[in-house]
Design a protein around this motif. Structure first.
Motif, PDB file in Angstrom:
ATOM      1  N   HIS A   7       0.837  -1.202   0.000  1.00 42.16           N
ATOM      2  CA  HIS A   7       0.000   0.000   0.000  1.00 42.16           C
ATOM      3  C   HIS A   7       0.872   1.252   0.000  1.00 42.16           C
ATOM      4  O   HIS A   7       0.623   2.194  -0.740  1.00 42.16           O
ATOM      5  N   TRP A  11       1.283   4.527  -3.061  1.00 44.23           N
ATOM      6  CA  TRP A  11       1.252   5.982  -2.952  1.00 44.23           C
ATOM      7  C   TRP A  11       2.571   6.582  -3.438  1.00 44.23           C
ATOM      8  O   TRP A  11       2.577   7.653  -4.055  1.00 44.23           O
ATOM      9  N   GLU A  24       2.466  10.901   1.204  1.00 43.92           N
ATOM     10  CA  GLU A  24       1.504  11.187   2.262  1.00 43.92           C
ATOM     11  C   GLU A  24       0.437  12.183   1.798  1.00 43.92           C
ATOM     12  O   GLU A  24      -0.734  12.065   2.154  1.00 43.92           O
ATOM     13  N   GLU A  27      -2.001  10.305  -0.553  1.00 47.62           N
ATOM     14  CA  GLU A  27      -2.883   9.427   0.219  1.00 47.62           C
ATOM     15  C   GLU A  27      -3.944  10.243   0.949  1.00 47.62           C
ATOM     16  O   GLU A  27      -5.128   9.898   0.921  1.00 47.62           O
ATOM     17  N   ARG A  28      -3.561  11.340   1.581  1.00 45.96           N
ATOM     18  CA  ARG A  28      -4.499  12.186   2.314  1.00 45.96           C
ATOM     19  C   ARG A  28      -5.554  12.759   1.371  1.00 45.96           C
ATOM     20  O   ARG A  28      -6.750  12.774   1.683  1.00 45.96           O
ATOM     21  N   TRP A  30      -6.595  11.496  -1.503  1.00 44.70           N
ATOM     22  CA  TRP A  30      -7.482  10.421  -1.944  1.00 44.70           C
ATOM     23  C   TRP A  30      -8.504  10.081  -0.862  1.00 44.70           C
ATOM     24  O   TRP A  30      -9.696   9.921  -1.149  1.00 44.70           O
ATOM     25  N   ILE A  31      -8.036   9.983   0.365  1.00 45.96           N
ATOM     26  CA  ILE A  31      -8.943   9.654   1.469  1.00 45.96           C
ATOM     27  C   ILE A  31      -9.997  10.741   1.622  1.00 45.96           C
ATOM     28  O   ILE A  31     -11.187  10.443   1.784  1.00 45.96           O
ATOM     29  N   MET A  32      -9.597  11.996   1.562  1.00 44.89           N
ATOM     30  CA  MET A  32     -10.556  13.093   1.727  1.00 44.89           C
ATOM     31  C   MET A  32     -11.569  13.129   0.586  1.00 44.89           C
ATOM     32  O   MET A  32     -12.748  13.382   0.812  1.00 44.89           O
ATOM     33  N   LYS A  33     -11.148  12.871  -0.625  1.00 41.59           N
ATOM     34  CA  LYS A  33     -12.055  12.906  -1.775  1.00 41.59           C
ATOM     35  C   LYS A  33     -13.017  11.724  -1.793  1.00 41.59           C
ATOM     36  O   LYS A  33     -14.105  11.816  -2.345  1.00 41.59           O
ATOM     37  N   ASN A  34     -12.633  10.608  -1.198  1.00 42.52           N
ATOM     38  CA  ASN A  34     -13.434   9.392  -1.282  1.00 42.52           C
ATOM     39  C   ASN A  34     -14.101   8.991   0.022  1.00 42.52           C
ATOM     40  O   ASN A  34     -14.861   8.032   0.042  1.00 42.52           O
ATOM     41  N   SER A  35     -13.853   9.709   1.090  1.00 42.23           N
ATOM     42  CA  SER A  35     -14.383   9.282   2.387  1.00 42.23           C
ATOM     43  C   SER A  35     -15.912   9.300   2.418  1.00 42.23           C
ATOM     44  O   SER A  35     -16.533   8.418   3.009  1.00 42.23           O
ATOM     45  N   PHE A  38     -17.345   6.132   0.813  1.00 40.55           N
ATOM     46  CA  PHE A  38     -17.245   4.967   1.687  1.00 40.55           C
ATOM     47  C   PHE A  38     -18.304   5.020   2.772  1.00 40.55           C
ATOM     48  O   PHE A  38     -18.911   4.008   3.108  1.00 40.55           O
TER      49      PHE A  38
END
Length: 50
Positions: A7, A11, A24, A27-28, A30-35, A38
């Motif tokens: 993983h 990134w 980092e 990754e941050r 991507w997480i913010m755009k897709n949270s 989910f």
């Protein structure tokens, strides 16, 4: 442990293609755009299982 290593490498590969970005940051982002997506899937899954 191997999954975490793979993983992290993912990134790093993406960041290597975007000048001036660190793994980092990618990754941050991507997480913010897709949270929200989910969270919505989790809500739908809970409704189906209830």
């Amino acid at each position: 442990m191997k999954l975490i290593t793979l993983h992290k490498d993912w990134w790093d590969l993406i960041a290597g293609r975007i000048p001036g970005r660190k793994a980092e940051e990618i990754e941050r982002f991507w997480i913010m755009k897709n949270s929200e997506g989910f969270a919505e899937r989790r809500r739908q899954s809970k409704k189906r299982n209830s």
